[in-house]
Design a protein around this motif. Structure first.
Motif, PDB file in Angstrom:
ATOM      1  N   UNK A 176       2.488   1.729  -3.362  1.00  0.00           N
ATOM      2  CA  UNK A 176       1.524   2.277  -4.316  1.00  0.00           C
ATOM      3  C   UNK A 176       1.363   3.774  -4.092  1.00  0.00           C
ATOM      4  N   UNK A 177       1.256   4.173  -2.805  1.00  0.00           N
ATOM      5  CA  UNK A 177       1.115   5.597  -2.498  1.00  0.00           C
ATOM      6  C   UNK A 177       2.344   6.368  -2.974  1.00  0.00           C
ATOM      7  N   UNK A 237       0.844  -1.197   0.000  1.00  0.00           N
ATOM      8  CA  UNK A 237       0.000   0.000   0.000  1.00  0.00           C
ATOM      9  C   UNK A 237       0.877   1.244   0.000  1.00  0.00           C
ATOM     10  N   UNK A 253       4.315   5.626  -5.470  1.00  0.00           N
ATOM     11  CA  UNK A 253       4.252   5.783  -6.932  1.00  0.00           C
ATOM     12  C   UNK A 253       3.289   6.909  -7.280  1.00  0.00           C
ATOM     13  N   UNK A 254       2.069   6.870  -6.693  1.00  0.00           N
ATOM     14  CA  UNK A 254       1.046   7.858  -7.048  1.00  0.00           C
ATOM     15  C   UNK A 254       1.519   9.267  -6.717  1.00  0.00           C
TER      16      UNK A 254
END
Lengths: 386, 304
Positions: free
Chosen positions: A355-356, A352, A358-359
């Motif tokens: 992913x954060x 998680x 990357x975003x």
């Protein structure tokens, strides 16, 4: 003289802070340290005077800074002699730096988002596992290492040739499909040990030394993981050197030209196919080599070590550190492979957080922590990074 | 023999309709935004988990009847649409002017974010969950096939959604702006099309189809797992590529082609069941190499 002193102080400071950051036990303390580091970097980058002095110091004594840096990296694990586990974690970090630099040949230099890069890593590791554990062949390790790289490279070319004309999404889809196909095949084949993987992979023996033994130096018993760390570190420095040379050669320049505009590059007489083959061959070879260090270090490999999530992790490392900047990628890879160990309490949230990262990075800082440098040219040939 | 063949044919129809609900979203996004939304498969997964959650809370009090199931579909559709809009507004819109690489990466990030979010925050999210039986359990026999009533519901709902989508895109003004944006973005802008609104509507349609598809998928397989969106996304993307990206009907055709090949592969190849997905991926790669524009796509030439 003052400049050399500045470099010395800064590099020592980085060493002390990173040792302290890894040693600190409480999560809260670590977070406080992290916040103050970020604040210090932010303040230092904002203040023109400090930034200029640092840049001047580092650029005028580059050789000294580099050699000192390498020496400090060699000293770094000696602070963790009491806990071999941390030496192991740092070694894994070094392996991921090698992988991220290999991935950058496609992702950073050519804008080819390879979402199946872990497959090459796995192929390298399985090659070593099959040769040494399953068939028990006693080849010299360096030959096994080369074989792992070559087998990964063959698969890289197998992926490269059909995807030759593909860009963007089509390419990414194909690499996902390739990565999954490799993972599923390894998982289903009995020949590769199926989901159970390969067990009892023997340790590396190199020039009569067995990296699985712990050696005693000056009365200190060194954990065997340290041998692996130094071996991986030497390979990492070699890979970095090769990547740096390629980046500053005609090949790196052509890659970036193709990345900026492939039609314009073709009009300039750059053979896109040849340069794509270079990127795949070198990138997958490097991943195979990383796998060849990984397998004997772990002693046990399974398909779950080389999944889509691992491919994403590698992409996150490159994005976080800085696309197409070797130092940046090394920083990103090291941070992301150490972070899960630091945040043990949140280890379930690892993906998680990735992913954060990357975003947020893509939206707010697409150039990464250490942005890539603009190439500068002088009249008598050759590119130089400044 | 006849019954095996017709039973396999039924599987093809079921898989094809489920895949097309996902594939249409991919093709719509590609049309208006030149974007492949890697998070789309996870919106599909989100749909099935939202439905399961609603079922656990709402249906617990009132039992399963026609009304609760209808409500289940409506609320799930609503939540999934909100999720799709949030994905667009928060992550894709800020990158409108960045290189396509960045958009691709952000959707990959969103995809993992949704997947891990469901795994971590849904009660016992990491293990597979049985999906409630929302359709009647009677089975009809027709031409030697055993057709559970649920299958008929799934097919009817899929056809209804696809037809409604098709009418919306072809007959309404908003649908016209979607088609105009897909054809030529600049020209559409000059003709006064509100591009932002058009893209938002596209996300509403795509997410709605995928979310409902997620419920139907749950009803078809009767188990759901947090990582099923990944494979669903890859399959949906593959279907839209095989059909021709940007063409809505191509996506439907592509879905049935992939479903057909997959069923054939699983049934007749040695070790077909284990290597089913590998087989599909190899087909897709071959297809991308031979005919990258797809079955019904237009061939594009690159211009400087």
């Amino acid at each position: 003289m003052g400049k050399i002193l500045t470099v010395l102080l800064i590099e020592l400071l980085i060493l002390i802070v990173s040792v302290f950051a890894l040693k600190i036990e409480s999560t809260v303390g670590f977070l406080l340290l992290l916040v103050s580091i970020v604040f210090a970097i932010y303040y230092g980058a904002k203040n023109e005077k400090i930034r200029y002095r640092l840049q001047d110091a580092f650029s005028s004594s580059r050789r000294f800074a580099l050699i000192l840096g390498i020496i400090l990296i060699f000293i770094f694990p000696l602070f963790f002699m009491d806990s071999p586990y941390w030496v192991f974690v740092i070694t894994i970090g070094v392996i991921y730096i090698i992988l991220a630099i290999g991935l950058n040949m496609m992702l950073g230099s050519l804008d080819l988002v390879n979402l199946g890069f872990a497959a090459f890593f796995g192929i390298g590791a399985y090659t070593v596992g099959m040769i040494t554990a399953k068939y028990g062949l006693h080849l010299p390790y360096l030959i096994v290492l080369l074989l792992a790289g070559i087998v990964a490279m063959i698969f890289g070319l197998l992926l490269c040739l059909p995807t030759m004309g593909m860009k963007g999404y089509y390419f990414s889809l194909t690499t996902i499909a390739f990565g999954l196909a490799v993972e599923l095949t390894i998982n289903n084949l009995e020949w590769t040990g199926g989901p159970g993987g390969i067990k009892n992979i023997p340790h590396i023996s190199l020039f009569g030394l067995n990296l699985g033994d712990s050696y005693t130096v000056f009365g200190y018993d060194l954990p065997f993981q340290l041998n692996y760390f130094y071996f991986a570190l030497v390979i990492m420095l070699l890979v970095m050197l090769v990547a740096w040379l390629i980046h500053n050669s005609r090949i790196g320049l052509s890659w970036n030209a193709i990345k900026e505009d492939d039609i314009a590059a073709r009009a300039q007489g750059i053979n896109i196919k040849v340069y794509r083959i270079y990127a795949f061959a070198i990138g997958s070879f490097i991943a195979g080599v990383a796998g060849a260090i990984f397998a004997p270090l772990m002693g046990y490999i399974a398909p779950t070590n080389f999944t889509y999530a691992h491919s994403i992790t590698m992409v996150a490392m490159v994005i976080l550190g800085g696309i197409d900047n070797i130092m940046g990628i090394a920083l990103g890879a090291f941070l992301l492979s150490i972070a899960p160990e630091k945040f043990r309490a949140f280890s379930d949230y690892r993906m998680l957080i990735y992913a954060l990262i990357i975003i947020l990075m893509v939206i707010y800082r697409p150039q990464g922590l250490i942005p890539k440098k603009i190439r500068k040219y002088d009249f008598i040939g050759g590119a130089k990074d400044e | 023999m006849l019954s095996t063949v017709s039973q396999q044919l039924l599987n093809v129809i079921m898989l094809g309709s489920l895949y097309s609900l996902v594939a249409i979203g991919f093709t719509l996004f590609f049309g208006v935004l030149d974007l492949i939304n890697f998070a789309h498969g996870d919106v599909f997964m989100l749909g099935s988990f939202v439905a399961l959650f609603l079922f656990m809370t709402v249906a617990f009090f009132s039992g399963v009847n026609f009304f609760t199931v209808l409500l289940l579909f409506l609320i799930t559709g609503f939540i999934v649409v909100i999720a799709g809009l949030l994905i667009y507004k928060l992550t894709i819109k800020p990158l409108a002017t960045s290189p396509p690489l960045m958009m691709l990466l952000v959707t990959v990030g969103v995809s993992i974010f949704i997947r891990e979010g469901v795994m971590l925050f849904f009660p016992d999210g990491a293990s597979p969950h049985p999906f409630p039986k929302i359709f009647p359990e009677t089975t009809y026999t027709f031409l030697g096939m055993n057709i559970p009533a649920g299958y008929i519901f799934i097919i009817v709902i899929s056809i209804f959604l696809v037809v409604a989508m098709s009418i919306f895109v072809n007959k309404t003004k908003l649908g016209m702006s979607i088609r105009a944006t897909a054809q030529d973005r600049e020209a559409a802008l000059m003709m006064g099309v509100d591009i932002d609104k058009t893209i938002a509507v596209t996300f509403i349609i795509g997410s709605l189809l995928a979310g409902i598809g997620g419920i139907l998928n749950g009803a078809y397989y009767s188990t759901i797992k947090y990582d099923m969106g990944f494979i669903a996304g890859i399959k949906g993307f593959s279907c839209s590529v095989v059909g021709g990206l940007g063409n809505v009907y191509g996506a439907i055709v592509g879905s049935f082609v992939i479903a057909f090949l997959e069923t054939i592969g699983a049934a007749f190849l040695p070790f077909g069941a284990e290597y089913k997905d590998v087989f599909t991926f190899i087909i897709v790669i071959i297809f991308l190499v031979i005919r990258p524009s797809g079955l019904m796509g237009e061939k594009k030439f690159e211009k400087v």
